[in-house]
Write a protein that holds these residues in place. Structure first.
Motif, PDB file in Angstrom:
ATOM      1  N   GLU A   5       0.971  -1.302  -0.119  1.00 47.28           N
ATOM      2  CA  GLU A   5      -0.083   0.046  -0.059  1.00 47.28           C
ATOM      3  C   GLU A   5       0.673   1.481  -0.597  1.00 47.28           C
ATOM      4  OE1 GLU A   5      -3.677  -0.151   2.394  1.00 47.28           O
ATOM      5  OE2 GLU A   5      -2.048  -2.057   3.389  1.00 47.28           O
ATOM      6  N   ILE A   6       2.094   0.966  -0.039  1.00 49.34           N
ATOM      7  CA  ILE A   6       3.378   2.655   0.668  1.00 49.34           C
ATOM      8  C   ILE A   6       3.938   2.462  -0.673  1.00 49.34           C
ATOM      9  CG2 ILE A   6       4.803   3.131   1.953  1.00 49.34           C
ATOM     10  CD1 ILE A   6       3.763   1.780   3.741  1.00 49.34           C
ATOM     11  N   LEU A   7       4.762   0.875  -1.004  1.00 47.46           N
ATOM     12  CA  LEU A   7       5.228   1.151  -2.067  1.00 47.46           C
ATOM     13  C   LEU A   7       5.133   0.647  -3.378  1.00 47.46           C
ATOM     14  CD1 LEU A   7       8.768   1.152  -2.620  1.00 47.46           C
ATOM     15  CD2 LEU A   7       8.894  -1.522  -2.342  1.00 47.46           C
ATOM     16  N   ALA A   8       4.917   1.839  -4.398  1.00 46.49           N
ATOM     17  CA  ALA A   8       5.147   0.743  -5.783  1.00 46.49           C
ATOM     18  C   ALA A   8       6.276   0.317  -6.830  1.00 46.49           C
ATOM     19  CB  ALA A   8       4.214   1.973  -6.824  1.00 46.49           C
ATOM     20  N   PRO A   9       6.079  -0.249  -7.759  1.00 44.01           N
ATOM     21  CA  PRO A   9       7.679  -1.341  -8.443  1.00 44.01           C
ATOM     22  C   PRO A   9       7.990  -0.389  -9.170  1.00 44.01           C
ATOM     23  CG  PRO A   9       5.199  -2.649  -8.941  1.00 44.01           C
ATOM     24  CD  PRO A   9       4.947  -1.222  -8.493  1.00 44.01           C
ATOM     25  N   THR A  10       7.443   0.818  -9.529  1.00 42.86           N
ATOM     26  CA  THR A  10       8.005   1.834  -9.886  1.00 42.86           C
ATOM     27  C   THR A  10       9.424   2.621  -8.287  1.00 42.86           C
ATOM     28  OG1 THR A  10       6.040   3.163 -10.138  1.00 42.86           O
ATOM     29  CG2 THR A  10       6.718   2.181 -12.161  1.00 42.86           C
ATOM     30  N   ASP A  11       9.127   1.875  -7.637  1.00 40.43           N
ATOM     31  CA  ASP A  11       9.510   2.978  -6.801  1.00 40.43           C
ATOM     32  C   ASP A  11      10.280   2.423  -5.948  1.00 40.43           C
ATOM     33  OD1 ASP A  11       8.293   5.557  -7.554  1.00 40.43           O
ATOM     34  OD2 ASP A  11       6.788   5.268  -5.988  1.00 40.43           O
ATOM     35  N   GLY A 110      -0.933   8.559  14.528  1.00 40.57           N
ATOM     36  CA  GLY A 110      -1.329   6.962  14.374  1.00 40.57           C
ATOM     37  C   GLY A 110      -0.849   5.513  13.188  1.00 40.57           C
ATOM     38  N   GLU A 111      -1.094   6.591  11.697  1.00 43.96           N
ATOM     39  CA  GLU A 111      -1.130   6.233  10.361  1.00 43.96           C
ATOM     40  C   GLU A 111       0.237   6.067  10.273  1.00 43.96           C
ATOM     41  OE1 GLU A 111      -2.228   6.491   5.623  1.00 43.96           O
ATOM     42  OE2 GLU A 111      -2.922   7.754   6.980  1.00 43.96           O
ATOM     43  N   HIS A 112       0.653   7.118  10.877  1.00 47.72           N
ATOM     44  CA  HIS A 112       2.080   7.590  10.139  1.00 47.72           C
ATOM     45  C   HIS A 112       3.262   5.851  10.947  1.00 47.72           C
ATOM     46  CE1 HIS A 112       5.864   9.466  12.125  1.00 47.72           C
ATOM     47  NE2 HIS A 112       6.442   9.049  10.820  1.00 47.72           N
ATOM     48  N   LEU A 113       3.219   5.840  12.951  1.00 47.72           N
ATOM     49  CA  LEU A 113       3.728   5.416  13.270  1.00 47.72           C
ATOM     50  C   LEU A 113       3.218   4.156  12.386  1.00 47.72           C
ATOM     51  CD1 LEU A 113       3.016   6.107  16.821  1.00 47.72           C
ATOM     52  CD2 LEU A 113       5.466   6.751  15.306  1.00 47.72           C
ATOM     53  N   HIS A 114       1.692   3.562  11.664  1.00 45.97           N
ATOM     54  CA  HIS A 114       1.496   2.184  11.649  1.00 45.97           C
ATOM     55  C   HIS A 114       2.448   1.680  10.413  1.00 45.97           C
ATOM     56  CE1 HIS A 114      -0.779  -1.732  11.626  1.00 45.97           C
ATOM     57  NE2 HIS A 114      -1.408  -1.171  10.259  1.00 45.97           N
ATOM     58  N   ALA A 115       2.714   2.912   9.836  1.00 50.16           N
ATOM     59  CA  ALA A 115       3.242   2.117   8.178  1.00 50.16           C
ATOM     60  C   ALA A 115       5.387   2.358   8.173  1.00 50.16           C
ATOM     61  CB  ALA A 115       3.319   3.582   7.559  1.00 50.16           C
ATOM     62  N   LEU A 116       5.135   3.244   9.487  1.00 58.45           N
ATOM     63  CA  LEU A 116       6.097   3.332   9.815  1.00 58.45           C
ATOM     64  C   LEU A 116       7.212   1.517  10.589  1.00 58.45           C
ATOM     65  CD1 LEU A 116       9.518   4.728   9.450  1.00 58.45           C
ATOM     66  CD2 LEU A 116       8.648   5.221  12.067  1.00 58.45           C
ATOM     67  N   ALA A 117       6.425   1.938  11.334  1.00 50.65           N
ATOM     68  CA  ALA A 117       6.640  -0.283  12.019  1.00 50.65           C
ATOM     69  C   ALA A 117       5.909  -1.586  11.210  1.00 50.65           C
ATOM     70  CB  ALA A 117       5.289  -0.424  12.757  1.00 50.65           C
ATOM     71  N   CYS A 118       5.216  -1.429  10.046  1.00 51.01           N
ATOM     72  CA  CYS A 118       5.390  -2.318   9.364  1.00 51.01           C
ATOM     73  C   CYS A 118       6.670  -2.526   8.121  1.00 51.01           C
ATOM     74  CB  CYS A 118       4.160  -1.588   8.190  1.00 51.01           C
ATOM     75  SG  CYS A 118       3.610  -2.680   6.202  1.00 51.01           S
ATOM     76  N   VAL A 119       6.761  -1.352   7.744  1.00 45.78           N
ATOM     77  CA  VAL A 119       8.403  -1.318   6.962  1.00 45.78           C
ATOM     78  C   VAL A 119       9.576  -1.940   7.703  1.00 45.78           C
ATOM     79  CG1 VAL A 119       9.643  -0.002   5.708  1.00 45.78           C
ATOM     80  CG2 VAL A 119       7.188   0.496   4.905  1.00 45.78           C
ATOM     81  N   ALA A 120       9.038  -1.083   8.915  1.00 46.27           N
ATOM     82  CA  ALA A 120      10.890  -1.269   9.772  1.00 46.27           C
ATOM     83  C   ALA A 120      10.269  -3.087   9.775  1.00 46.27           C
ATOM     84  CB  ALA A 120      10.848  -1.045  11.441  1.00 46.27           C
ATOM     85  N   ARG A 121       9.086  -3.694  10.348  1.00 46.26           N
ATOM     86  CA  ARG A 121       8.627  -5.210  10.631  1.00 46.26           C
ATOM     87  C   ARG A 121       9.731  -6.141  10.007  1.00 46.26           C
ATOM     88  NH1 ARG A 121       4.661  -4.099  13.036  1.00 46.26           N
ATOM     89  NH2 ARG A 121       3.507  -4.038  11.103  1.00 46.26           N
TER      90      ARG A 121
END
Length: 153
Positions: A5-11, A110-121
């Motif tokens: 949901e954060i990352l596209a293949p072009t990125d 909270g979305e900020h922390l959730h997105a960051l946590a998702c990527v970090a995990r």
């Protein structure tokens, strides 16, 4: 929230070269600027301000530079595997070779922390990180990062 949901293949970038941390952040800011239509002069200073608070090099060769911007509408990411690891002033003093830039809306709360946590995990999982380092191309790197496969057209 999931990485796809954060990352596209072009990125996704494989083999990115940078002479140092500042050059890497500038390169990623320019790529984000092009993709989002936001002035690089807004993105780069926000990233540098965040880095001045403390390195986003989280250890084990992974960095998660991030910033909140008023002009960002939804979480946006760029995943880069560096050609050569570089000093990122990481918490474990190890060089970084996997970098996930994350830009978030200012009011994301909270979305900020959730997105960051998702990527970090995802990136800090030793098996995933090893697989990301061994991916042959952008398609493989994206698939490993997101858990979604792509086919070549």
């Amino acid at each position: 929230m999931t990485v796809d949901e954060i990352l596209a293949p072009t990125d996704v970038v494989v083999g990115l070269r940078a002479s140092g941390k500042a050059a890497l952040l500038e390169d990623l800011a320019r790529r984000a600027s092009d993709a989002l239509g936001i002035d690089v002069g807004e993105i780069l200073p926000a990233l540098l301000r965040r880095e001045n608070l403390g390195s986003t090099g989280v250890g084990d060769g992974v960095a998660l530079p991030h910033a909140r911007l008023d002009t960002v509408q939804r979480p946006y990411g760029i995943l880069a595997r560096l050609r050569d690891p570089l000093d990122f002033e990481a918490v474990d003093d190890q060089p970084v070779d996997l970098v996930f830039l994350l830009l978030l809306p200012t009011g994301s709360g909270g979305e900020h922390l959730h997105a960051l946590a998702c990527v970090a995990r995802r990136l800090r999982d030793p098996e995933t990180a090893a697989a990301l380092r061994g991916a042959r191309d952008v398609i493989g790197l994206y698939a490993l990062a997101t858990g979604r496969s792509l086919t070549k057209a």
